[in-house]
Design a protein around this motif. Structure first.
Motif, mmCIF file in Angstrom:
data_model
loop_
_atom_site.group_PDB
_atom_site.id
_atom_site.type_symbol
_atom_site.label_atom_id
_atom_site.label_comp_id
_atom_site.label_asym_id
_atom_site.label_seq_id
_atom_site.Cartn_x
_atom_site.Cartn_y
_atom_site.Cartn_z
ATOM 1 N N ALA A 1 60.691 15.949 31.485
ATOM 2 C CA ALA A 1 61.601 15.287 30.546
ATOM 3 C C ALA A 1 61.711 16.135 29.288
ATOM 4 O O ALA A 1 60.976 17.101 29.081
ATOM 5 N N LYS A 2 62.627 15.759 28.430
ATOM 6 C CA LYS A 2 62.858 16.481 27.194
ATOM 7 C C LYS A 2 61.578 16.633 26.403
ATOM 8 O O LYS A 2 60.788 15.696 26.269
ATOM 9 N N ASN A 3 61.382 17.816 25.877
ATOM 10 C CA ASN A 3 60.194 18.077 25.066
ATOM 11 C C ASN A 3 60.251 17.241 23.788
ATOM 12 O O ASN A 3 61.190 17.383 22.996
ATOM 13 N N PRO A 4 59.264 16.373 23.556
ATOM 14 C CA PRO A 4 59.304 15.548 22.334
ATOM 15 C C PRO A 4 59.004 16.339 21.068
ATOM 16 O O PRO A 4 59.103 15.786 19.964
ATOM 17 N N ALA A 5 58.646 17.611 21.218
ATOM 18 C CA ALA A 5 58.367 18.479 20.067
ATOM 19 C C ALA A 5 57.379 17.825 19.109
ATOM 20 O O ALA A 5 57.611 17.718 17.901
ATOM 21 N N LEU A 6 56.255 17.393 19.669
ATOM 22 C CA LEU A 6 55.239 16.751 18.842
ATOM 23 C C LEU A 6 54.648 17.747 17.861
ATOM 24 O O LEU A 6 54.391 18.901 18.211
ATOM 25 N N PRO A 7 54.399 17.319 16.637
ATOM 26 C CA PRO A 7 53.713 18.192 15.681
ATOM 27 C C PRO A 7 52.260 18.352 16.080
ATOM 28 O O PRO A 7 51.751 17.636 16.947
ATOM 29 N N LYS A 8 51.588 19.275 15.447
ATOM 30 C CA LYS A 8 50.167 19.458 15.720
ATOM 31 C C LYS A 8 49.391 18.178 15.440
ATOM 32 O O LYS A 8 48.480 17.805 16.196
ATOM 33 N N ALA A 9 49.739 17.477 14.373
ATOM 34 C CA ALA A 9 49.026 16.251 14.010
ATOM 35 C C ALA A 9 50.014 15.188 13.551
ATOM 36 O O ALA A 9 50.846 15.436 12.681
ATOM 37 N N THR A 10 49.914 14.009 14.166
ATOM 38 C CA THR A 10 50.677 12.830 13.755
ATOM 39 C C THR A 10 49.671 11.848 13.178
ATOM 40 O O THR A 10 48.863 11.279 13.909
ATOM 41 N N VAL A 11 49.684 11.684 11.871
ATOM 42 C CA VAL A 11 48.622 10.940 11.203
ATOM 43 C C VAL A 11 49.205 9.892 10.258
ATOM 44 O O VAL A 11 50.220 10.108 9.603
ATOM 45 N N PHE A 12 48.516 8.759 10.206
ATOM 46 C CA PHE A 12 48.946 7.644 9.372
ATOM 47 C C PHE A 12 48.181 7.664 8.063
ATOM 48 O O PHE A 12 46.962 7.801 8.042
ATOM 49 N N GLU A 13 48.911 7.551 6.986
ATOM 50 C CA GLU A 13 48.327 7.516 5.639
ATOM 51 C C GLU A 13 48.092 6.065 5.251
ATOM 52 O O GLU A 13 49.030 5.326 4.944
ATOM 53 N N THR A 14 46.833 5.627 5.314
ATOM 54 C CA THR A 14 46.514 4.261 4.928
ATOM 55 C C THR A 14 46.638 4.122 3.409
ATOM 56 O O THR A 14 46.600 5.091 2.673
ATOM 57 N N GLY A 15 46.782 2.907 2.968
ATOM 58 C CA GLY A 15 47.016 2.680 1.541
ATOM 59 C C GLY A 15 48.492 2.767 1.209
ATOM 60 O O GLY A 15 49.068 1.855 0.612
ATOM 61 N N ALA A 16 49.127 3.870 1.612
ATOM 62 C CA ALA A 16 50.573 4.029 1.422
ATOM 63 C C ALA A 16 51.354 3.549 2.640
ATOM 64 O O ALA A 16 52.564 3.321 2.558
#
Length: 637
Positions: free
Chosen positions: A369-384
């Motif tokens: 399937a199509k390459n989702p082109a994921l970044p090296k890191a998908t991270v959630f910023e808590t607090g914000a």
């Protein structure tokens, strides 16, 4: 480690006997949907040494196209057993079942219906010298599937959460050319340094005991029966573990639980534990890897971060990606991910991850399937409460900084004065600081975001905090405490807790507590809330080496420094940054007698009071090093 989930699965047949029970009806509906789309087959797959592993295979009934394998290897049972018994759902999330894969579930060697001997976190052959390990079992399983299952496209993926993630992590080391993509989610990497049962040598008592007293019982022959769970006549874990008198007293309940007793027989980071450290083996990994973890995973946050960082260091050519969300253990699968306890995250983070990251990752590598082109890191910023897509973790756009303890309980980014002095407290193992305010027999999943006001009010907890912040401030990456301390004993534990203190007038309009009537609601439940962001311990005798413990010299100032697990958290304008220091955290971690000895052999009379001192002057500037995210910040989704 998903043991409770497995035990609940074993109770499903009992639930189905009840009449007009809504959950049972849901199970039947789910099972019927799986049955309609998939044909089930149960087989015993032979390994290279002749041991056969019980495996359930679910193949799409639509034979007009070919499908990749999606494998999960587990010590927790491939329930339900029986060629005509179908589970509620298949795969990591709903889109997988609908899309169509050949789902394969396997009881690992020595567990449930598989033959052989079970070894907890079985060491790799390179460490043990054994002829087989979990990597060879993965290789042999995939090889058999390719030769004996029709309708496949020659590709395979593997995934798992917690203990099944350990089997995924070793599976990626198997070297089988058909294995194209793996997703270890909250994997176990090192059971002494930071995963599950220990933190820097301190035993995570209720989690380890409650798990092993059920999971660790012998299984003389293959069976689908979990056996009877261990039961207590109280829900008060603090009182129950305190009454035991010592860590070693748990042995009275574990005469047939070999691994629990082995744990107690190996109190230091010796060859037993070192052989179970997976990091040295993570090299030359061929499949694409999507490592998943939760910022508030009380069990395997360490493992997720370590797998990703070790891949970057020792297998740089691997197509490796990291996802870190605001989740407890397995929360990305089991919850919506919109809150944890009282702390809100502003969106259904789990749904987004499943549909926009996990599913496209496997679809690309296993179905072109199509390459989702994921970044090296998908991270959630808590607090914000926002996602980031980064080309590295920790982010490059950070500046090293340090918060220092100051006289008068203050916390600041400037060093303390020359005459800054010190603070002392009496640590009494007979009256340890509880790790939560509520009553619980185990380790509640939300303790890592729980309100810490109850602890800061005790005389054996030091509290340092800033003034209200004039602007948002974001910590990104690992925390590195450096404490200059002294104790009147010869051993001591040092717990550092980083806390986000909400303004007294803070109000979250999305949060309600109590009944539907306005009169029953708490008007301001988060006002003054002291949210735990990260808390870790260094068992003092291991301050220089986990393998070679050393005593403290009574009353002699000593440096204790270590690296805590990463965070990505914004302290909002008007909030305060707080650090709490304590030496007991019970019963989350076992009590230290505060006498240099083998703690697992301590008797009740060995536990002694001690006075602990934390210095904060110019010559001994205790504090915590952090990475401050630059004001511009990285690219955000």
């Amino acid at each position: 480690m998903f043991l409770i989930r497995a035990l609940r699965a074993a109770l499903v047949p009992v639930l189905l006997l009840g009449a007009a029970i809504a959950p049972a009806q849901t199970l039947v509906t789910g099972s019927a949907a799986v049955r309609e789309q998939y044909a089930k087959r149960e087989v015993q797959i032979p390994m290279r040494d002749g041991v056969k592993l019980f495996t359930a295979i679910y193949t799409p009934r639509d034979s007009s196209r070919t499908y990749p394998f999606l494998l999960q290897r587990t010590p927790y049972s491939v329930y339900p057993y029986g060629a005509d018994a179908y589970p509620e759902h298949l795969g990591p999330s709903a889109p997988f079942q609908k899309e169509g894969f050949i789902f394969v579930y396997q009881d690992v060697r020595g567990r449930m219906m598989s033959e052989g001997e079970f070894v907890n976190m079985r060491p790799q052959r390179a460490a043990s010298g054994a002829p087989v390990d979990e990597s060879t079992d993965t290789y042999d399983t995939l090889d058999w599937l390719l030769k004996h299952v029709e309708g496949h496209n020659g590709r395979a993926g593997q995934w798992g959460i917690s203990y099944p993630a350990f089997y995924t992590a070793v599976g990626m080391l198997s070297g089988h050319p058909a294995l194209k993509a793996v997703s270890p989610q909250a994997p176990i990497v090192d059971w002494f340094a930071g995963d599950d049962f220990h933190r820097n040598g301190a035993l995570w008592l209720p989690h380890a005991f409650n798990f092993m007293v059920n999971f660790g019982k012998p299984r003389p022959k293959p069976t689908s029966d979990w056996g009877k769970p261990f039961r207590r006549n109280t829900s008060d874990g603090y009182e129950w573990f305190l009454r035991l008198g010592s860590t070693g007293a748990t042995r009275q309940y574990t005469p047939d639980v070999a691994f629990w007793n082995e744990m107690l027989d190996h109190p230091d980071y010796d060859a037993f534990w070192q052989a179970r450290n997976l990091r040295p083996q993570i090299k030359d990994v061929k499949p694409a890897v999507l490592t998943v973890g939760g910022w508030f995973d009380a069990e395997n946050l360490f493992g997720a971060l370590q797998v990703f960082k070790t891949l970057a260091r020792q297998s740089p050519a691997t197509d490796s990606h990291l996802v870190m969300g605001p989740w407890s253990h397995g929360g990305w699968e089991r919850t919506q991910g919109n809150h944890l306890g009282s702390v809100q995250f502003g969106a259904d983070t789990s749904t987004w991850f499943q549909s926009e990251v996990l599913f496209p990752f496997f679809l690309h590598h296993l179905k072109d399937a199509k390459n989702p082109a994921l970044p090296k890191a998908t991270v959630f910023e808590t607090g914000a409460n926002r996602w980031h897509q980064l080309d590295t973790w920790p982010p490059k756009a950070t500046t090293p900084a340090r918060v220092y303890f100051q006289p008068g309980g203050r916390l600041a980014f400037t060093p303390p004065p020359a005459d800054g002095g010190a603070d002392a407290f009496i640590s009494d193992p007979a009256k340890p600081v509880p790790f939560i305010e509520q009553i619980a027999i185990g380790m509640p999943k939300d303790y890592m975001t729980a309100d810490q006001r109850f602890a800061g009010r005790r005389p054996d907890v030091l509290v340092f905090q800033t003034e209200p912040l004039a602007a948002d401030l974001t910590f990104a990456g690992p925390l590195r405490p450096e404490l200059f301390v002294a104790t009147t004993g010869t051993d001591a534990d040092w717990v550092v807790k980083l806390i986000d203190v909400y303004p007294d007038d803070f109000h979250n309009p999305d949060f309600q507590e109590g009944g539907a009537s306005p009169w029953d609601r708490t008007p301001n439940p988060m006002g003054g809330y002291q949210q735990l962001v990260r808390g870790e311990v260094m068992r003092g005798k291991f301050r220089d080496s986990l393998a070679t413990p050393a005593p403290f010299v009574p009353s002699q100032p000593t440096r204790v420094a270590w690296s805590m697990n990463d965070i990505f958290h914004t302290f909002k304008k008007g909030h305060r940054i707080m650090v709490q220091i304590q030496s007991t955290w019970f019963p989350l971690m076992d009590r230290n007698p505060q006498v240099f000895m083998n703690i697992n052999e301590a008797k009740p009379g060995d536990y002694k009071k001690a006075t602990h001192t934390v210095f904060h002057d110019a010559a001994r500037p205790s504090g915590v090093s952090v990475g401050l995210l630059d004001s511009a910040g990285p690219a955000r989704r």
